[in-house]
Design a protein around this motif. Structure first.
Motif, PDB file in Angstrom:
ATOM      1  N   GLY A 128       0.789  -1.231   0.000  1.00  0.00           N
ATOM      2  CA  GLY A 128       0.000   0.000   0.000  1.00  0.00           C
ATOM      3  C   GLY A 128       0.821   1.280   0.000  1.00  0.00           C
ATOM      4  O   GLY A 128       0.261   2.382  -0.058  1.00  0.00           O
ATOM      5  N   ILE A 129       2.134   1.177   0.076  1.00  0.00           N
ATOM      6  CA  ILE A 129       3.000   2.358   0.062  1.00  0.00           C
ATOM      7  C   ILE A 129       3.633   2.459  -1.322  1.00  0.00           C
ATOM      8  O   ILE A 129       4.337   1.551  -1.765  1.00  0.00           O
ATOM      9  CB  ILE A 129       4.093   2.270   1.143  1.00  0.00           C
ATOM     10  N   CYS A 130       3.366   3.583  -1.997  1.00  0.00           N
ATOM     11  CA  CYS A 130       3.821   3.731  -3.382  1.00  0.00           C
ATOM     12  C   CYS A 130       5.035   4.652  -3.468  1.00  0.00           C
ATOM     13  O   CYS A 130       5.108   5.676  -2.774  1.00  0.00           O
ATOM     14  CB  CYS A 130       2.697   4.302  -4.248  1.00  0.00           C
ATOM     15  N   ASN A 131       5.977   4.227  -4.284  1.00  0.00           N
ATOM     16  CA  ASN A 131       7.144   5.063  -4.530  1.00  0.00           C
ATOM     17  C   ASN A 131       6.791   6.191  -5.493  1.00  0.00           C
ATOM     18  O   ASN A 131       5.862   6.078  -6.297  1.00  0.00           O
ATOM     19  CB  ASN A 131       8.281   4.229  -5.127  1.00  0.00           C
ATOM     20  N   LYS A 132       7.537   7.257  -5.409  1.00  0.00           N
ATOM     21  CA  LYS A 132       7.356   8.319  -6.384  1.00  0.00           C
ATOM     22  C   LYS A 132       7.911   7.867  -7.737  1.00  0.00           C
ATOM     23  O   LYS A 132       8.840   7.069  -7.794  1.00  0.00           O
ATOM     24  CB  LYS A 132       8.076   9.594  -5.937  1.00  0.00           C
ATOM     25  N   ALA A 133       7.311   8.379  -8.788  1.00  0.00           N
ATOM     26  CA  ALA A 133       7.798   8.031 -10.123  1.00  0.00           C
ATOM     27  C   ALA A 133       9.216   8.547 -10.304  1.00  0.00           C
ATOM     28  O   ALA A 133       9.546   9.647  -9.875  1.00  0.00           O
ATOM     29  CB  ALA A 133       6.878   8.625 -11.182  1.00  0.00           C
TER      30      ALA A 133
END
Length: 583
Positions: A128-133
């Protein structure tokens, strides 16, 4: 020409040979064009209507940045046609400029589909934790978007103008058919937009972004094949001037050099070619008008410029462009209002109750389909009922004048933004009553409360968008009709940039100290109602500016025959309407 069955306006085939009126052009040719327009609109709205959601949910941009980036890209799509129209009018012609640009457009669509499909080109999420592009992911995505914008620059101003070229203005029957052309041209555009907002948006959010972008890419390729099948029956306008935009510089410069000369009392004493010149060259002679009189000095005989004076027709062409620029300026605010449909209206809708039944959630961007539906219903009603009714009342072939059509659209748009403001006030009231503070909390207010503003903006666009496209094509100098059409596209582009500027400035000016931004990431804790109120004020002021500008505008009058040494016009004498608009 007419006795041999050829077109009377001098159009030719792709090899430059005169074409037979009975075998080319008209709606038979346009049938091959409307398919491309429908699929191109489907591709554009398939991206634009849901791009703000992709940027916030997939690339994890904040609200203000995503709105700004959507507006910047949309603005570029509508601004680049200036370059495409110039290339078409000056060098390649409409057909070949469209051909090259359409291939660039398709390449951009393929790149974009790749960008949203491959995992390596998208940011990853873990638990559920997304990295920045990454920089490379963002760069490839935006390069794809702006490749599409570059391709649109050569297709948008030329495909509709090329379609209008299929009708001969010198043939009364074809001229009557042309009156309906822009209505039905936009109708096909609306069909593409409807499928995008209803079908593609759902596919993107539920079946995958790759499929959602892949479908219009394939459709665009198919439509191009269909377009080229119609090549044998297309009519092509012959460029009669090597650099049609040159007069826009030459006329003011010559007028400035002759600024100390006296103008003759009789306009017939200004420099102009003999009527036979226009008959031999196939060019059209334009009637003298008493506006922007300072430019008339460019046509004073025996001037100080050291070169032959400009003709009245050249001067009038420059006057036409200046007049259109005045109208263009008052279309920027309406274009800014239109920009809300794919940005703040969508974000606003995501905060509301979108459930339809027990399990189905309406994508917020799909509400834009009601803009298109209202257009699809309104266009046939306008063309089949409103125009004939008003034609009997006014005697005008269009029913009402082009500027009256725009005025009606702008009034409807002011009403639409007033309703948007009222609905947002009610949403804010519901937030206070239910003590909602979280950005993901759903306001207990059905999303269909937004429906009236969408429907009214769709009806307004039947008057605005079609009216503007027809106005700028019709009023442009003969050799600059592609470039003239870019007044329409660039107005939308500048409107998007203006909205981006307003959103950025309002965010910075209102987010100070203890005061919260009117347009924050958390729309449940912002004041979007204040921003809509601000848009309502500037829209009302702009409506007043439009009425003033319209009262000053003089329509183009082209000559047909000569009577006692002076010009007699093809159309009837000028009449002034209640809004001060010439019939």
């Amino acid at each position: 020409m007419e006795t041999k069955g050829f077109t009377q306006d001098g159009t030719v085939d792709l090899r430059g040979r005169p074409v037979l009126a009975s075998r080319t052009g008209k709606w038979n040719a346009c049938a091959f064009l409307v398919g491309y327009e429908a699929f191109e609109r489907m591709a554009f709205y398939g991206i634009a209507s849901n791009l703000v959601n992709y940027l916030t949910t997939q690339l994890h941009e904040d609200t203000v940045s995503s709105v700004r980036n959507v507006n910047s890209w949309s603005g570029s799509v509508w601004i680049t046609p200036i370059l495409g129209a110039y290339i078409a009018d000056t060098y390649l012609g409409r057909f070949w400029t469209f051909t090259v640009s359409s291939l660039i457009y398709v390449m951009g669509m393929i790149m974009l589909t790749t960008a949203v499909s491959l995992k390596s080109l998208k940011p990853t999420c873990t638990n559920g934790i997304c990295n920045k592009a990454s920089t490379s992911q963002v760069a490839f995505f935006y390069i794809s978007l702006y490749t599409i914008a570059l391709g649109a620059g050569g297709t948008k101003p030329n495909i509709s103008t090329f379609g209008a070229d299929q009708f001969d203005d010198f043939n009364p029957h074809e001229k009557e058919l042309k009156v309906s052309f822009f209505n039905w041209w936009m109708f096909s555009s609306f069909l593409g937009a409807l499928f995008a907002t209803l079908g593609l948006v759902y596919i993107q959010e539920n079946l995958g972004w790759g499929l959602g972008y892949g479908v219009p890419t394939v459709g665009l390729l198919v439509s191009l094949v269909v377009f080229y099948l119609g090549t044998p029956i297309y009519r092509h306008k012959v460029r009669k001037t090597k650099s049609p935009a040159r007069d826009l510089i030459q006329v003011p410069v010559t007028a400035f050099k002759n600024r100390k000369l006296q103008l003759p009392q009789n306009p017939c004493q200004l420099h102009e070619h003999e009527p036979q010149y226009y008959i031999n060259s196939g060019k059209r002679q334009v009637h003298y008008t008493p506006i922007f009189r300072f430019l008339d000095k460019a046509a004073v005989k025996d001037g100080n410029s050291g070169r032959p004076p400009c003709t009245v027709t050249q001067v009038e062409g420059t006057k036409l462009v200046l007049g259109m620029m005045l109208i263009w300026l008052v279309t920027l605010v309406p274009s800014t209002i239109w920009a809300q449909i794919n940005t703040l209206f969508v974000k606003q809708g995501t905060t509301m109750d979108r459930s339809l039944g027990s399990s189905f959630q309406i994508p917020a961007a799909s509400l834009g389909s009601f803009v298109t539906l209202s257009m699809l219903i309104s266009v046939p009603m306008y063309d089949r009922y409103f125009v004939p009714f008003m034609r009997r009342k006014t005697g005008n072939p269009r029913g009402i004048t082009l500027l009256q059509r725009l005025g009606i659209g702008f009034v409807i748009q002011v009403i639409a933004i007033a309703i948007a403001y009222a609905v947002e006030v009610r949403r804010m009231h519901a937030i206070r009553v239910h003590q909602i503070t979280g950005p993901k909390q759903i306001v207990p207010m059905n999303i269909f409360w937004l429906l009236p503003q969408y429907v009214l903006l769709g009806i307004a666009d039947v008057f605005n968008a079609i009216g503007l496209l027809e106005f700028f094509y019709d009023q442009s100098p003969e050799d600059m009709q592609s470039l003239g059409t870019t007044f329409f596209t660039s107005g939308i582009g500048i409107g998007n940039f203006l909205n981006s500027f307003l959103v950025t400035m309002v965010d910075k000016l209102t987010d100070r100290g203890e005061h919260k931004s009117w347009i924050g990431d958390n729309l449940n804790d912002s004041h979007l109602d204040y921003y809509y109120g601000f848009l309502l004020v500037i829209s009302t002021l702009n409506l007043g500016a439009f009425i003033w500008a319209s009262s000053k505008y003089v329509y183009k009058r082209e000559t047909k025959e000569v009577n006692e040494g002076c010009i007699e016009m093809e159309s009837k004498a000028l009449e002034i309407s209640p809004l001060g608009l010439q019939v």
